[in-house]
Structures are given as C-alpha cells and as structure tokens.
Design a protein around this motif. Structure first.
Motif, mmCIF file in Angstrom:
data_model
loop_
_atom_site.group_PDB
_atom_site.id
_atom_site.type_symbol
_atom_site.label_atom_id
_atom_site.label_comp_id
_atom_site.label_asym_id
_atom_site.label_seq_id
_atom_site.Cartn_x
_atom_site.Cartn_y
_atom_site.Cartn_z
ATOM 1 N N ASP A 174 0.815 -1.222 0.000
ATOM 2 C CA ASP A 174 0.000 0.000 0.000
ATOM 3 C C ASP A 174 0.841 1.261 0.000
ATOM 4 O O ASP A 174 0.335 2.355 0.227
ATOM 5 C CB ASP A 174 -0.916 0.006 1.228
ATOM 6 C CG ASP A 174 -0.150 0.104 2.547
ATOM 7 O OD1 ASP A 174 1.074 -0.151 2.554
ATOM 8 O OD2 ASP A 174 -0.768 0.428 3.578
ATOM 9 N N TYR B 274 -7.520 2.849 -10.351
ATOM 10 C CA TYR B 274 -8.034 1.721 -9.561
ATOM 11 C C TYR B 274 -6.857 0.976 -8.957
ATOM 12 O O TYR B 274 -5.985 0.479 -9.668
ATOM 13 C CB TYR B 274 -8.866 0.757 -10.408
ATOM 14 C CG TYR B 274 -9.292 -0.460 -9.603
ATOM 15 C CD1 TYR B 274 -10.139 -0.324 -8.503
ATOM 16 C CD2 TYR B 274 -8.799 -1.723 -9.911
ATOM 17 C CE1 TYR B 274 -10.502 -1.417 -7.741
ATOM 18 C CE2 TYR B 274 -9.168 -2.838 -9.160
ATOM 19 C CZ TYR B 274 -10.021 -2.679 -8.073
ATOM 20 O OH TYR B 274 -10.367 -3.752 -7.311
ATOM 21 N N ILE C 67 -5.008 0.873 -2.076
ATOM 22 C CA ILE C 67 -5.032 2.268 -1.647
ATOM 23 C C ILE C 67 -6.420 2.621 -1.121
ATOM 24 O O ILE C 67 -7.427 2.369 -1.783
ATOM 25 C CB ILE C 67 -4.683 3.213 -2.817
ATOM 26 C CG1 ILE C 67 -3.308 2.885 -3.372
ATOM 27 C CG2 ILE C 67 -4.714 4.665 -2.350
ATOM 28 C CD1 ILE C 67 -2.966 3.667 -4.618
ATOM 29 N N LEU C 68 -6.474 3.208 0.058
ATOM 30 C CA LEU C 68 -7.740 3.598 0.661
ATOM 31 C C LEU C 68 -8.147 5.016 0.275
ATOM 32 O O LEU C 68 -9.337 5.322 0.181
ATOM 33 C CB LEU C 68 -7.657 3.482 2.188
ATOM 34 C CG LEU C 68 -7.417 2.080 2.747
ATOM 35 C CD1 LEU C 68 -7.313 2.129 4.271
ATOM 36 C CD2 LEU C 68 -8.537 1.135 2.332
ATOM 37 N N SER C 69 -7.153 5.886 0.066
ATOM 38 C CA SER C 69 -7.480 7.272 -0.224
ATOM 39 C C SER C 69 -6.407 7.895 -1.104
ATOM 40 O O SER C 69 -5.221 7.863 -0.769
ATOM 41 C CB SER C 69 -7.603 8.061 1.088
ATOM 42 O OG SER C 69 -7.848 9.430 0.837
ATOM 43 N N TYR C 70 -6.860 8.453 -2.227
ATOM 44 C CA TYR C 70 -5.977 9.200 -3.116
ATOM 45 C C TYR C 70 -6.840 9.882 -4.166
ATOM 46 O O TYR C 70 -7.945 9.425 -4.463
ATOM 47 C CB TYR C 70 -4.925 8.297 -3.778
ATOM 48 C CG TYR C 70 -3.833 9.074 -4.478
ATOM 49 C CD1 TYR C 70 -2.891 9.777 -3.742
ATOM 50 C CD2 TYR C 70 -3.772 9.151 -5.868
ATOM 51 C CE1 TYR C 70 -1.901 10.524 -4.368
ATOM 52 C CE2 TYR C 70 -2.794 9.893 -6.499
ATOM 53 C CZ TYR C 70 -1.866 10.582 -5.740
ATOM 54 O OH TYR C 70 -0.895 11.331 -6.359
ATOM 55 N N LYS C 71 -6.334 10.959 -4.737
ATOM 56 C CA LYS C 71 -7.103 11.673 -5.753
ATOM 57 C C LYS C 71 -7.364 10.772 -6.963
ATOM 58 O O LYS C 71 -6.553 9.911 -7.304
ATOM 59 C CB LYS C 71 -6.367 12.938 -6.185
ATOM 60 C CG LYS C 71 -4.977 12.696 -6.763
ATOM 61 C CD LYS C 71 -4.279 14.011 -7.061
ATOM 62 C CE LYS C 71 -2.873 13.768 -7.614
ATOM 63 N NZ LYS C 71 -2.175 15.040 -7.914
ATOM 64 N N LEU D 183 -9.269 8.368 -7.314
ATOM 65 C CA LEU D 183 -9.424 6.945 -7.010
ATOM 66 C C LEU D 183 -10.846 6.475 -7.305
ATOM 67 O O LEU D 183 -11.830 7.075 -6.841
ATOM 68 C CB LEU D 183 -9.092 6.696 -5.538
ATOM 69 C CG LEU D 183 -8.761 5.255 -5.127
ATOM 70 C CD1 LEU D 183 -7.508 4.774 -5.857
ATOM 71 C CD2 LEU D 183 -8.554 5.171 -3.619
ATOM 72 N N PRO E 285 -13.822 3.504 -7.060
ATOM 73 C CA PRO E 285 -14.163 2.460 -6.080
ATOM 74 C C PRO E 285 -13.992 1.047 -6.606
ATOM 75 O O PRO E 285 -13.833 0.104 -5.835
ATOM 76 C CB PRO E 285 -15.636 2.762 -5.769
ATOM 77 C CG PRO E 285 -16.153 3.461 -6.985
ATOM 78 C CD PRO E 285 -14.995 4.269 -7.493
#
Length: 427
Positions: A320, A345, A349-353, A355, A357
């Motif tokens: 990650d 995709y 990664i949980l959070s990033y510009k 991104l 789902p």
C-alpha cells in the motif's frame, strides 16, 4: 532485568524493528510524534500494511506489555533512530528528523548506552551530524557511548522475514561500539552480522540500492531504444540473460519507494562532480513517467478531452506504499492536460485523488487503460467482459504483465512499454 530499548520513529522500519526486539526479550518503547500512531499502537493496532505485523503487535508484544508507545523518549539502555530521511525538491537529503531525534535523546543518555542510526543517510551522517550533537552529553561520548549505524535491508511485504534472515552490517564509531551493538541485533538476526566503521556502513546501504537503480536505468534505456528500433526489449532481456554472466533488470514506468528512488541522490549530493553515472541513472529513471506520458499521447493522438484509466499506483506490487511512486508522477503530468479525466483503480489504496471504487467505474468510457503496477490481484481480470465499458479498447502495459496476444485476439489494441510494434508502426 530486561534491557530497555527506545526506538524513535514508528514507521515502516521502526515499528517492525520494535516488535522484533520486544518479541526477543527486550522492553521496548516506541516513540513517534504522531499521536494517532502512538494511540493505535498502545491499543494493539497498526496503521501500516505488512504481512503478520498486526498479529505480532497485538497478540504478542503489546498484549504482554513488552512494547509500549509514547510521543516522548525516556531513559533506556539502547536508543535506535529509525525516522524518515526524505529527499527535497532539489534532490538533497532532508536530515531534520535525524537531527531532531538525536537531540531528543541527549537528555536521557548515560554512560554505557547504545545509540544506533537505522535511517538510510548520506555518508558521514553519524560522524558529522550525530556525533557533534551527542558530544553535548556531560561525559566523554567516544569512551562512554556505543554509537553505530546499522541500516535496514528489507523490502515491504517481507519485512518480518528479512529482519531475521538477511545479513546485517553494523558500522561503529569504533570497534567496541560495533561489537556491543552486534550483541543486541544477534538476539534475533539469523543472517551473518558484519562489522565495519559507520561511514562504510552508510555507503554500503546506499550502494546496494544504487546498484539496482543503475541497472534498472540500463533496462529503461534499452526499452526506449527498442521502441525506436521496432523490436521487443523484453525478448532482448530474456535472451541476453541466457548468458551465464549477464543479468539484465526489467524496465518499467520509473523507480519508486524510499530506497531506490532516493538513496543514489545522497551520494550525488556529497560528490556532485564525481557521481556522474549515478546521477545519469537517476535522471533516466526519473524520466520514465514522462516517456509513458508520451506513449499515451502517441497512442491516442491527442489527450485533450480523453479519459485514461490507470491500473495500480503504488511504487511496487502488492503493497500500500505510495512513496515516490512513478505512477503518481504520471498522474501529475496527465493532470496538466486540458479536459483530460484520470481514474485510478488500486485495491491497496484507501485514499488518493482520482481513485475509483472499482475497476468497472475506472474503465467506464475510458479511451486508454495504463497498467502501472503489476499487483497479483490483476492477474485474472476478465478484460473480455469489461471491454464494452471502454470508449476505445486500448491498453498500455508498462510492466509486461498482461497477456498481449490474448488481449489482441479479444479485439484490444495492446501496447507494451519497450516494444516497437504499435508505437512506430513496425515490428
């Protein structure tokens, strides 16, 4: 009585190292300026992803009281500094964290203590940055403290295994320091432990990563040459490596992570007129996201008003970690294009510009799919079923990971980094 170890920095190296010492009979205090990290650790939770580390922390060392966390250092027998040494925009090392960590332990140091720098640092850091600070202690530091550099040599995804099994270098300010520090690492290290001086140990770590960076740069340069020549670099590498004394590395969209993408610059910083090959390799690898950007533009003709889906954004597969990822540099370049939409995709990664789902959302109306990271979970993507979601079924594989023949048979326009076919219209 258990020896007490104070580890400054609870990141990708400091936390696993702390847990390993705690598992092997030491009382460990993990120190970090981030209160969220400290509070989570005291509850047995970790905020980094590393196989088996969560179980070791929660089930063993936190539950039995061997590992605790705090925002402040305390008196201990051993102090280990494992803080970040990031690279600045001018490609010089930002050593503020090492300096601050060293200063933070000075009030607690007593004769007979050990001070170990694990953070990867420019050559001379222990002697020229740390030692002047440590000499502020009210006793003869050279005679009374055991000071050394012992660089980590692990990779994310296998940290707990490699901390134990890998060989280790310990470089002391003198022989006695190296010998004393060796004793604590020997509590869990099964690999060989080699003793040297601090600056040599610092340079060894840098050169281990520089060796790989230079060889990747050679592969990346080969990939660009083969595109221009109209042949496949991956075949060149495969057959060249049949030679008993040749091991070419593989090309890609660039080099990331806090080691390979950073460590060579530490050498260049100290020897800018001498480290010419090292600098050129770094510049070659840093240029690869720009090259991938050019390939994407060549494939689509124009990027304005288009949508590009990017598969994978971490700096290497199955982790990650986004640090220094070349895919992020590619994203930044694409953002500069007028009316271009980017969707990423990456299940790690949980959070990033940008991104998305899920993969279906990322591919919806995409003009081009760029494979940036070869996560294993991408092996069985049903591209045939997803093809209709794309506006134009075009793929650029930067890792030689996808089955190009199968994709072409399914009607995709498949392009491969390092392959001349399709880029220049010849084979």
């Amino acid at each position: 009585m258990k020896k007490k170890i104070c580890v400054i920095g609870m990141g990708y190296i400091g936390l696993p190292t702390s847990a390993m010492f705690a598992k092997h009979g030491f009382q460990v205090l993990g120190v970090d300026v981030n209160e969220e990290v400290v509070n989570s650790l005291n509850e047995g939770r970790i905020i980094i992803e590393e196989p088996y580390l969560d179980a070791l922390v929660y089930e063993e060392v936190v539950k039995n009281g061997s590992l605790k966390a705090s925002t402040k250092a305390e008196k201990a027998d051993v102090f280990i500094i494992a803080v970040p040494t990031p690279i600045k925009e001018d490609k010089t090392a930002m050593m503020d964290y090492v300096e601050a960590a060293t200063r933070s332990i000075v009030p607690f140091l007593e004769p007979g203590n050990m001070v170990v720098l694990e953070s990867t640092s420019p050559p001379g850091t222990v002697e020229n940055l740390m030692m002047p600070i440590l000499r502020e202690c009210p006793f003869d530091v050279e005679e009374s403290l055991y000071v050394a550099h012992s660089p980590e040599r692990v990779i994310p995804g296998k940290i707990l295994i490699e901390l134990v099994e890998n060989n280790r270098i310990i470089g002391g300010i003198n022989r006695k320091s190296a010998e004393e520090v060796k004793k604590i690492y020997a509590s869990f290290v099964k690999g060989e432990i080699f003793l040297t001086d601090a600056t040599t140990a610092e340079m060894c770590k840098l050169m281990e990563n520089t060796f790989r960076d230079v060889n990747i740069a050679l592969a990346n340069e080969l990939a660009v040459i083969c595109e221009q020549l109209g042949i496949n670099a991956w075949e060149v590498i495969k057959y060249s490596n049949k030679h008993p004394r040749v091991t070419l590395h593989q090309p890609g969209p660039g080099v990331g992570g806090h080691c390979l993408a950073v460590d060579p610059w530490f050498i260049v910083e100290k020897f800018p007129e001498t480290a010419k090959i090292i600098r050129l390799a770094r510049e070659t690898n840093d240029a690869m996201p720009h090259h991938v950007f050019g390939r994407a533009r060549n494939i689509l003709g124009s990027l304005a008003g288009k949508k590009i889906a990017i598969l994978g954004a971490t700096y290497k597969p199955d982790i990650d970690d986004l640090r220094e990822s070349p895919v992020l540099e590619l994203v930044d370049l694409l953002e500069e294009v007028r009316d271009l939409e980017v969707r990423i995709y990456d299940p790690f990664i949980l959070s990033y510009k940008h991104l998305a789902p899920d993969l279906e959302t990322a591919l919806a109306d995409a003009d081009l799919l760029v494979l940036g990271v070869n996560h294993r979970v991408f092996e069985n993507i049903p591209f045939g079923e997803l093809k209709s979601r794309m506006r134009t079924p075009k793929i650029l594989d930067t890792r030689n990971f996808l089955d190009g023949e199968s994709l072409r048979a399914q009607g995709f326009e498949y392009h491969l980094l390092g392959e001349g076919r399709g880029f220049h219209g010849q084979r």
